[in-house]
Scaffold this active site. Structure first.
Site, PDB file in Angstrom:
ATOM      1  N   ILE A  10     -15.393   4.482  -9.148  1.00 18.05           N
ATOM      2  CA  ILE A  10     -15.272   3.431  -8.186  1.00 18.05           C
ATOM      3  C   ILE A  10     -16.268   2.979  -7.439  1.00 18.05           C
ATOM      4  O   ILE A  10     -16.199   2.014  -7.028  1.00 18.05           O
ATOM      5  CB  ILE A  10     -13.799   4.046  -7.215  1.00 18.05           C
ATOM      6  CG1 ILE A  10     -13.210   2.770  -6.404  1.00 18.05           C
ATOM      7  CG2 ILE A  10     -14.464   5.108  -6.477  1.00 18.05           C
ATOM      8  CD1 ILE A  10     -11.730   3.370  -5.773  1.00 18.05           C
ATOM      9  N   ASN A  23     -10.666  12.887   4.223  1.00 17.37           N
ATOM     10  CA  ASN A  23     -10.173  13.874   4.922  1.00 17.37           C
ATOM     11  C   ASN A  23     -10.074  13.585   6.463  1.00 17.37           C
ATOM     12  O   ASN A  23     -10.748  12.651   6.888  1.00 17.37           O
ATOM     13  CB  ASN A  23     -10.613  15.189   4.832  1.00 17.37           C
ATOM     14  CG  ASN A  23     -12.189  15.455   5.372  1.00 17.37           C
ATOM     15  OD1 ASN A  23     -12.629  14.830   6.390  1.00 17.37           O
ATOM     16  ND2 ASN A  23     -12.979  15.903   4.455  1.00 17.37           N
ATOM     17  N   GLY A  31     -14.599  15.517  -4.331  1.00 14.94           N
ATOM     18  CA  GLY A  31     -14.077  14.701  -5.147  1.00 14.94           C
ATOM     19  C   GLY A  31     -14.490  13.228  -4.763  1.00 14.94           C
ATOM     20  O   GLY A  31     -15.751  12.940  -4.485  1.00 14.94           O
ATOM     21  N   VAL A  32     -13.669  12.286  -4.655  1.00 12.84           N
ATOM     22  CA  VAL A  32     -14.159  10.802  -4.650  1.00 12.84           C
ATOM     23  C   VAL A  32     -14.804  10.625  -3.125  1.00 12.84           C
ATOM     24  O   VAL A  32     -15.699   9.851  -2.910  1.00 12.84           O
ATOM     25  CB  VAL A  32     -12.667   9.792  -4.783  1.00 12.84           C
ATOM     26  CG1 VAL A  32     -11.942   9.804  -3.575  1.00 12.84           C
ATOM     27  CG2 VAL A  32     -13.415   8.399  -5.166  1.00 12.84           C
ATOM     28  N   ASP A  33     -14.224  11.363  -2.059  1.00 10.43           N
ATOM     29  CA  ASP A  33     -14.944  10.925  -0.884  1.00 10.43           C
ATOM     30  C   ASP A  33     -16.427  11.503  -1.129  1.00 10.43           C
ATOM     31  O   ASP A  33     -17.207  10.859  -0.524  1.00 10.43           O
ATOM     32  CB  ASP A  33     -14.136  12.234   0.083  1.00 10.43           C
ATOM     33  CG  ASP A  33     -14.585  11.956   1.411  1.00 10.43           C
ATOM     34  OD1 ASP A  33     -14.984  11.012   1.754  1.00 10.43           O
ATOM     35  OD2 ASP A  33     -14.209  12.835   2.390  1.00 10.43           O
ATOM     36  N   THR A 121      -4.426  13.275  -5.515  1.00 10.58           N
ATOM     37  CA  THR A 121      -3.999  13.860  -6.608  1.00 10.58           C
ATOM     38  C   THR A 121      -4.945  15.066  -7.014  1.00 10.58           C
ATOM     39  O   THR A 121      -4.922  15.612  -7.874  1.00 10.58           O
ATOM     40  CB  THR A 121      -3.979  12.903  -7.738  1.00 10.58           C
ATOM     41  OG1 THR A 121      -4.954  12.400  -7.896  1.00 10.58           O
ATOM     42  CG2 THR A 121      -2.534  11.922  -7.446  1.00 10.58           C
ATOM     43  N   ILE A 123      -7.892  17.874  -5.057  1.00  8.11           N
ATOM     44  CA  ILE A 123      -7.658  19.121  -4.455  1.00  8.11           C
ATOM     45  C   ILE A 123      -6.623  19.221  -3.411  1.00  8.11           C
ATOM     46  O   ILE A 123      -6.046  20.282  -2.881  1.00  8.11           O
ATOM     47  CB  ILE A 123      -8.945  19.359  -3.386  1.00  8.11           C
ATOM     48  CG1 ILE A 123      -9.272  18.325  -2.642  1.00  8.11           C
ATOM     49  CG2 ILE A 123     -10.269  19.687  -4.446  1.00  8.11           C
ATOM     50  CD1 ILE A 123     -10.538  18.970  -1.520  1.00  8.11           C
ATOM     51  N   TYR A 124      -5.825  17.992  -3.108  1.00  6.79           N
ATOM     52  CA  TYR A 124      -4.696  17.844  -2.228  1.00  6.79           C
ATOM     53  C   TYR A 124      -3.254  18.109  -3.052  1.00  6.79           C
ATOM     54  O   TYR A 124      -2.394  18.387  -2.729  1.00  6.79           O
ATOM     55  CB  TYR A 124      -4.219  16.713  -1.536  1.00  6.79           C
ATOM     56  CG  TYR A 124      -5.598  16.514  -0.326  1.00  6.79           C
ATOM     57  CD1 TYR A 124      -6.417  17.423  -0.120  1.00  6.79           C
ATOM     58  CD2 TYR A 124      -5.242  15.555   0.405  1.00  6.79           C
ATOM     59  CE1 TYR A 124      -7.111  17.459   0.989  1.00  6.79           C
ATOM     60  CE2 TYR A 124      -6.155  15.205   1.678  1.00  6.79           C
ATOM     61  CZ  TYR A 124      -7.194  16.522   1.892  1.00  6.79           C
ATOM     62  OH  TYR A 124      -8.067  16.147   2.833  1.00  6.79           O
TER      63      TYR A 124
END
Length: 170
Positions: A10, A23, A31-33, A121, A123-124
């Site tokens: 992305i 978060n 992840g994406v963050d 989808t 680590i959450y």
């Protein structure tokens, strides 16, 4: 509104806004963050810290916006999806809110193209198919009120999510 599905990173997309699965602290995570903060550079974190100092972070289901730093996008919309706890703690409603509030914020900034990752989808642990259905349903329902948004991209990093979206979008 046109819905596009693609697999990839992305942070490489040339769109008006990319959505970050953030978060509540807005200080970066995994992840994406992590990928968005790393690719976008320190400007995004600095703006997140200003938001955090002003309002104390971002609640689950809510969204805030920053510039995109070094990314090809103009904006990053940071939204906080829920942690999956068996589905008994309003997780579906909170995930719907995360998508809806991201779209609402995008509209208020005249965003025409927006890309979403697979929120919650990783680590959450939100069930991937259930999350995909919520994402598609929320975007489709929002379509009627989208004054500016012309294109929504669901950008799946992994093949499993990509195939789920592909089947649901048929």
């Amino acid at each position: 509104m046109k819905i596009i599905l693609q697999q990839g990173d992305i942070t490489k997309l040339s769109v008006d806004a990319i959505v970050n699965a953030a978060n509540t602290s807005l200080l970066g995570g995994g992840g994406v963050d992590s990928a968005i903060h790393r690719a976008g550079g320190p400007k995004i974190l600095a703006e997140c810290m200003l938001i955090r100092n002003k309002q104390g972070g971002c609640e689950t289901g809510e969204a805030v916006i920053t510039s995109a730093g070094n990314l090809k996008a103009r904006f990053v919309i940071h939204t906080v999806g829920p942690v999956w706890n068996g589905g008994h703690h309003n997780e579906e409603k909170l995930l719907t809110s995360a998508y809806h509030n991201s779209l609402k914020l995008a509209t208020s900034y005249a965003v025409r193209t927006i890309a979403f990752p697979n929120i919650s989808t990783g680590i959450y642990h939100f069930p991937k198919e259930k999350a995909a259905r919520i994402a598609i349903d929320t975007v489709t329902r929002f379509d009627a009120s989208a004054m500016y948004i012309e294109e929504v991209i669901f950008c799946c990093f992994d093949e499993e999510n990509y195939k789920l979206y592909q089947n649901l979008l048929k």
